[in-house]
Design a protein around this motif. Structure first.
Motif, PDB file in Angstrom:
ATOM      1  N   TYR A   1       0.839  -1.197   0.000  1.00 42.46           N
ATOM      2  CA  TYR A   1       0.000   0.000   0.000  1.00 42.46           C
ATOM      3  C   TYR A   1       0.880   1.255   0.000  1.00 42.46           C
ATOM      4  O   TYR A   1       0.671   2.174  -0.787  1.00 42.46           O
ATOM      5  CB  TYR A   1      -0.925  -0.003   1.217  1.00 42.46           C
ATOM      6  CG  TYR A   1      -1.801   1.218   1.314  1.00 42.46           C
ATOM      7  CD1 TYR A   1      -2.877   1.400   0.465  1.00 42.46           C
ATOM      8  CD2 TYR A   1      -1.543   2.212   2.260  1.00 42.46           C
ATOM      9  CE1 TYR A   1      -3.687   2.521   0.543  1.00 42.46           C
ATOM     10  CE2 TYR A   1      -2.339   3.339   2.349  1.00 42.46           C
ATOM     11  CZ  TYR A   1      -3.406   3.485   1.489  1.00 42.46           C
ATOM     12  OH  TYR A   1      -4.196   4.608   1.569  1.00 42.46           O
ATOM     13  N   LEU A   2       1.880   1.272   0.864  1.00 43.44           N
ATOM     14  CA  LEU A   2       2.767   2.437   0.933  1.00 43.44           C
ATOM     15  C   LEU A   2       3.525   2.626  -0.374  1.00 43.44           C
ATOM     16  O   LEU A   2       3.630   3.742  -0.882  1.00 43.44           O
ATOM     17  CB  LEU A   2       3.746   2.284   2.097  1.00 43.44           C
ATOM     18  CG  LEU A   2       3.133   2.360   3.492  1.00 43.44           C
ATOM     19  CD1 LEU A   2       4.157   1.959   4.551  1.00 43.44           C
ATOM     20  CD2 LEU A   2       2.567   3.745   3.778  1.00 43.44           C
TER      21      LEU A   2
ATOM     22  N   LYS B   1       0.683   5.004  -2.012  1.00 41.34           N
ATOM     23  CA  LYS B   1       1.236   6.245  -1.462  1.00 41.34           C
ATOM     24  C   LYS B   1       2.534   6.658  -2.148  1.00 41.34           C
ATOM     25  O   LYS B   1       3.085   7.716  -1.856  1.00 41.34           O
ATOM     26  CB  LYS B   1       1.451   6.113   0.053  1.00 41.34           C
ATOM     27  CG  LYS B   1       0.154   5.962   0.824  1.00 41.34           C
ATOM     28  CD  LYS B   1      -0.710   7.201   0.687  1.00 41.34           C
ATOM     29  CE  LYS B   1      -1.945   7.139   1.527  1.00 41.34           C
ATOM     30  NZ  LYS B   1      -2.699   8.399   1.477  1.00 41.34           N
ATOM     31  N   LYS B   2       3.034   5.819  -3.044  1.00 37.55           N
ATOM     32  CA  LYS B   2       4.217   6.114  -3.861  1.00 37.55           C
ATOM     33  C   LYS B   2       5.480   6.364  -3.041  1.00 37.55           C
ATOM     34  O   LYS B   2       6.324   7.195  -3.385  1.00 37.55           O
ATOM     35  CB  LYS B   2       3.962   7.311  -4.803  1.00 37.55           C
ATOM     36  CG  LYS B   2       2.750   7.161  -5.690  1.00 37.55           C
ATOM     37  CD  LYS B   2       2.884   5.970  -6.607  1.00 37.55           C
ATOM     38  CE  LYS B   2       1.706   5.872  -7.554  1.00 37.55           C
ATOM     39  NZ  LYS B   2       1.542   4.555  -8.123  1.00 37.55           N
TER      40      LYS B   2
ATOM     41  N   ASP C   1      -6.246   8.790   6.897  1.00 36.28           N
ATOM     42  CA  ASP C   1      -5.524   7.776   6.135  1.00 36.28           C
ATOM     43  C   ASP C   1      -4.040   7.906   6.480  1.00 36.28           C
ATOM     44  O   ASP C   1      -3.636   8.845   7.175  1.00 36.28           O
ATOM     45  CB  ASP C   1      -5.743   8.025   4.632  1.00 36.28           C
ATOM     46  CG  ASP C   1      -5.260   6.886   3.744  1.00 36.28           C
ATOM     47  OD1 ASP C   1      -4.872   5.824   4.267  1.00 36.28           O
ATOM     48  OD2 ASP C   1      -5.247   7.074   2.511  1.00 36.28           O
TER      49      ASP C   1
ATOM     50  N   GLU D   1       0.398  11.370   3.085  1.00 34.04           N
ATOM     51  CA  GLU D   1       0.949  11.394   1.729  1.00 34.04           C
ATOM     52  C   GLU D   1       2.450  11.575   1.838  1.00 34.04           C
ATOM     53  O   GLU D   1       2.923  12.432   2.578  1.00 34.04           O
ATOM     54  CB  GLU D   1       0.344  12.550   0.908  1.00 34.04           C
ATOM     55  CG  GLU D   1      -1.142  12.395   0.631  1.00 34.04           C
ATOM     56  CD  GLU D   1      -1.465  11.143  -0.177  1.00 34.04           C
ATOM     57  OE1 GLU D   1      -0.706  10.806  -1.117  1.00 34.04           O
ATOM     58  OE2 GLU D   1      -2.494  10.512   0.115  1.00 34.04           O
ATOM     59  N   PHE D   2       3.194  10.764   1.099  1.00 33.63           N
ATOM     60  CA  PHE D   2       4.641  10.901   1.100  1.00 33.63           C
ATOM     61  C   PHE D   2       5.026  11.986   0.125  1.00 33.63           C
ATOM     62  O   PHE D   2       4.676  11.926  -1.060  1.00 33.63           O
ATOM     63  CB  PHE D   2       5.317   9.579   0.711  1.00 33.63           C
ATOM     64  CG  PHE D   2       6.812   9.634   0.832  1.00 33.63           C
ATOM     65  CD1 PHE D   2       7.405   9.534   2.080  1.00 33.63           C
ATOM     66  CD2 PHE D   2       7.601   9.785  -0.270  1.00 33.63           C
ATOM     67  CE1 PHE D   2       8.777   9.590   2.218  1.00 33.63           C
ATOM     68  CE2 PHE D   2       8.976   9.835  -0.159  1.00 33.63           C
ATOM     69  CZ  PHE D   2       9.575   9.746   1.081  1.00 33.63           C
TER      70      PHE D   2
END
Length: 147
Positions: free
Chosen positions: A46-47, A51-52, A141, A144-145
């Motif tokens: 997922y990350l 979330k890239k 959530d 965001e990265f």
């Protein structure tokens, strides 16, 4: 395996010595597929995929020292400057996310000092930011990265 609320991902499994093993893209090896590992792998994917987060900035099951004891965190995302940015404590889907689980994550974060902390059992997820003036502020959530 119990259906999780994190997105599905492509994975590789094999049977070895009577155990089912799953390939971990971070540790670059097969590990025993326990219910907690199933959650951990979902979080990692997922990350990385949603979330890239660059996989080079994700650490899985590394040892830290806490009050002279050796402990292992589940997942830590590092900033591009190499500082812990997000600590994620993973539990099996059958484990309730109680105060003890949060306490464990926050104890680990005494050493890590990540600004974001999350706990998940793959079904429920709680994430927040530690703000000096307000304490732990829950987010909707995982953060965001920012690259």
């Amino acid at each position: 395996m119990l259906e999780l609320t994190l997105p599905a991902f492509e994975y590789k499994v094999k049977r070895q010595s009577g155990s089912v093993m799953i390939f971990d893209i971070i540790r670059k090896k097969y590990v025993v597929l326990t219910p907690e590992e199933w959650v951990r792998q979902h979080v990692v994917h997922y990350l990385a995929e949603v979330k890239k987060v660059p996989v080079a900035l994700i650490a899985v099951e590394r040892e830290i020292a806490l009050y002279g004891l050796r402990r292992r965190f589940d997942v830590v995302v590092f900033s591009r400057q190499g500082e812990p940015w997000l600590l994620v404590e993973c539990k099996a889907p059958s484990v309730l996310l109680t105060r003890q689980v949060f306490d464990q994550a926050f104890r680990y974060n005494i050493t890590l000092e990540a600004p974001y902390v999350a706990v998940t059992n793959g079904v429920k997820h709680y994430c927040g930011k530690i703000e000096p003036a307000r304490g732990f502020v829950f987010l909707d959530d995982f953060p965001e990265f920012l690259s």
